[in-house]
Write an enzyme that holds these catalytic residues in place. Structure first.
Site, short mmCIF file in Angstrom:
data_model
loop_
_atom_site.label_atom_id
_atom_site.label_comp_id
_atom_site.label_asym_id
_atom_site.label_seq_id
_atom_site.Cartn_x
_atom_site.Cartn_y
_atom_site.Cartn_z
CB SER A 207 -0.88 0.01 1.25
OG SER A 207 -0.11 0.44 2.35
CE LYS A 208 -2.78 6.83 0.90
NZ LYS A 208 -4.02 6.06 0.81
NE ARG A 209 -1.08 2.30 5.74
CZ ARG A 209 -1.55 1.07 5.91
NH1 ARG A 209 -0.98 0.27 6.78
NH2 ARG A 209 -2.58 0.64 5.23
#
Ligand code: GLU
Length: 436
Positions: A207-209
């Protein structure tokens, strides 16, 4: 066999996630490999997110990656009438019913089979089965009269005569619903191939994390479209030999669903950087030069090095550049005397006992050279290294003093490119900042 027709069916949100674009890449390669058609269908029914700008971003990403499509774009919102007609037909034939009570009152609900099994052959995951009793009826038209994703997706695949759906395995559960919808509407379902999840180092969905997750971010960070395309292909597919960096033609030639992997694919940022470096190294020198010049200009630096020619500098810098955003930082010292010093390197390599004397001595020896060549500078460094019992204590301080950083071209090549006068001056200047 009928002509193969595959499609990419994104729901535009303004950002294109790598998982989605990977599905586009697999569909595109499949179509190109078998000589079928690759279509784009924009699933734009979420009017709040599917703005004209979001659709524009999607089209730009596809163009950037060279994902051309063979028929005009289909917009799902243009087919709403067809979706509703299909729902009416299902109602009329008893495959669906109108809910009268509870929170779903007013919705049209599709009847799932109540016994037996729902099965399909997934071209990547193998045979997929589910007991009918483990499924539930589901809404196909909301009480406000708008079609739900499942219905729209299936009717559009019918309208576009899609023969194979390649998409992420987050859709596997939906596929059980979709094949029943196809059958109820009197169609043979297309074939399905679900691609494995992209996961991070911990095995969790990427994910963008975890870092850059959208196509636009990779573009901004200096990655080439060729790299991203090649890299995303390897997240879920392998050619079966040891090739990794491949040309577009090689990928088209080698692509097959049989070689798609069903286990999750780990996103490895280091590998992406490495691969981008491979692509940059292979780029025509003129293209690299244009990138460098643009970035020098943007940084307010001269377009010519302080010493020698731009071509000479590009020689060792191009194969060492991993992403364009490293330019001009990774070679700034060729263009200005105001090059920054990496603090950690200064502490480790310069602020050490004896380094001041070493730099002064090297400056004097280099200055005395008639011919400031790689061989001559190397001979001096080697002689000193023997005295000190290793190359490291000589090479590292010189490099940091002359370039400010710890990585770059081979030291002797670097010194010759910087030139004798500037090398000597830089060594003396660095020495002067150190206490005796
Ligand atoms: N719009 C859906 C998505 O982006 C559909 C996927 C598909 O059927 O390929 O997840």
């Amino acid at each position: 066999m009928d002509q193969v027709r595959v499609r990419f069916a994104p729901s535009p949100t303004g950002k294109v996630h790598i998982g989605n674009i990977r599905a586009a890449i697999f569909n595109w390669l499949y179509a190109r490999h078998v000589g079928g058609k690759f279509l784009l269908r924009v699933e734009d029914t979420d009017l709040e997110r599917s703005t004209p700008e979001a659709i524009q971003t999607l089209l730009e990403c596809m163009e950037w990656l060279g994902l051309d499509f063979d028929e005009p774009v289909v917009y799902q919102t243009h087919n709403v009438q067809k979706h509703l007609e299909a729902a009416e037909k299902l109602l009329a034939e008893g495959y669906a019913y109108k809910e009268t009570e509870g929170p779903k009152a007013g919705c049209i609900v599709f009847r799932m089979p109540k016994e037996g099994r729902i099965e399909f052959e997934d071209l990547v995951k193998g045979r997929m089965k589910k007991k009918a009793e483990d499924t539930q009826d589901f809404v196909i038209v909301r009480s406000d009269g708008s079609p739900v994703f499942h219905l729209a997706n299936v009717v559009d695949d019918m309208l576009q005569n899609i023969t194979l759906v390649i998409r992420g395995d987050d859709h596997v559960e939906n596929t059980f619903k979709h094949i029943e919808l196809f059958k109820a509407l009197g169609y043979t379902p297309p074939q399905y191939a679900h691609l494995p999840m992209i996961v991070n180092n911990m095995g969790k969905p990427y994910s963008k994390r975890d870092g850059a997750a959208f196509v636009g971010e990779f573009r901004e960070q200096g990655y080439l479209p060729e790299t991203l395309f090649n890299f995303l292909l390897l997240l879920g597919w392998a050619p079966g030999d040891d090739r990794e960096v491949m040309t577009r033609e090689e990928m088209i030639e080698a692509f097959s669903l049989e070689r798609c992997k069903s286990s999750p694919s780990r996103f490895d940022m280091k590998k992406l950087r490495w691969m981008n470096g491979e692509y940059i190294a292979k780029q025509p020198k003129e293209q690299f030069k244009a990138e460098l010049v643009a970035r020098l200009k943007a940084a307010g630096l001269p377009e010519q090095p302080l010493n020698g020619s731009l071509d000479a500098v590009i020689g060792p810098v191009q194969p060492r550049t991993k992403v364009y955003t490293e330019l001009p930082g990774n070679c700034i010292y060729f263009f200005t005397e105001e090059y920054p010093f990496d603090e950690a390197a200064v502490t480790k390599r310069l602020k050490q006992p004896g380094v001041r004397e070493l730099l002064e001595e090297m400056a004097n020896r280099f200055e005395a050279l008639e011919d400031f060549t790689e061989e001559a500078t190397e001979a001096i460094v080697r002689a000193k290294s023997e005295e000190l019992g290793g190359m490291g204590p000589v090479v590292h301080p010189i490099r940091v003093a002359v370039s400010g950083i710890t990585e770059g071209p081979g030291l002797f090549e670097l010194l010759v490119l910087v030139g004798k006068e500037r090398t000597v001056a830089r060594l003396r200047k660095a020495a002067a900042t150190l206490t005796a």
